[in-house]
Design a protein around this motif. Structure first.
Motif, PDB file in Angstrom:
ATOM      1  N   MET A 262      -9.477 -25.587   6.223  1.00  0.00           N
ATOM      2  CA  MET A 262      -9.653 -25.204   4.829  1.00  0.00           C
ATOM      3  C   MET A 262      -9.893 -26.436   3.959  1.00  0.00           C
ATOM      4  O   MET A 262     -10.799 -26.459   3.156  1.00  0.00           O
ATOM      5  N   LEU A 263      -9.040 -27.443   4.102  1.00  0.00           N
ATOM      6  CA  LEU A 263      -9.204 -28.656   3.301  1.00  0.00           C
ATOM      7  C   LEU A 263     -10.481 -29.401   3.645  1.00  0.00           C
ATOM      8  O   LEU A 263     -11.054 -30.061   2.787  1.00  0.00           O
TER       9      LEU A 263
ATOM     10  N   LEU B 230     -13.010 -27.744   1.493  1.00  0.00           N
ATOM     11  CA  LEU B 230     -12.734 -27.854   0.056  1.00  0.00           C
ATOM     12  C   LEU B 230     -13.013 -29.248  -0.497  1.00  0.00           C
ATOM     13  O   LEU B 230     -13.500 -29.391  -1.619  1.00  0.00           O
ATOM     14  N   SER B 231     -12.749 -30.273   0.264  1.00  0.00           N
ATOM     15  CA  SER B 231     -12.927 -31.648  -0.214  1.00  0.00           C
ATOM     16  C   SER B 231     -14.364 -31.971  -0.626  1.00  0.00           C
ATOM     17  O   SER B 231     -14.581 -32.502  -1.723  1.00  0.00           O
TER      18      SER B 231
ATOM     19  N   VAL C  43     -16.698 -29.915  -1.569  1.00  0.00           N
ATOM     20  CA  VAL C  43     -17.018 -29.077  -2.729  1.00  0.00           C
ATOM     21  C   VAL C  43     -16.409 -29.676  -3.990  1.00  0.00           C
ATOM     22  O   VAL C  43     -17.071 -29.790  -5.029  1.00  0.00           O
ATOM     23  N   LEU C  44     -15.169 -30.088  -3.918  1.00  0.00           N
ATOM     24  CA  LEU C  44     -14.506 -30.709  -5.062  1.00  0.00           C
ATOM     25  C   LEU C  44     -15.193 -32.012  -5.455  1.00  0.00           C
ATOM     26  O   LEU C  44     -15.429 -32.274  -6.643  1.00  0.00           O
TER      27      LEU C  44
END
Length: 52
Positions: free
Chosen positions: A1-2, A5-6, A8-9
């Motif tokens: 998941m991370l 997400l990283s 994208v952030l």
């Protein structure tokens, strides 16, 4: 998941957060023609110029 997400952030921060907006603000003040260039071109993806 991370792992998903990283990136994208990071992309959001560069595009909308502190990266691109701060750089463009300074360039618009020093170079008036740059505002027109910003309106015509894509921020990150190499797309054809927009018609203004």
């Amino acid at each position: 998941m991370l792992t998903a997400l990283s990136p994208v952030l990071m992309t959001w921060l560069l595009a909308k957060g502190t990266g691109k907006p701060l750089l463009e603000r300074g360039l618009r003040e020093r170079r008036p023609a740059y505002a027109d260039y910003i309106r015509r071109t894509s921020g990150f993806l190499p797309l054809p110029p927009k018609r203004v």
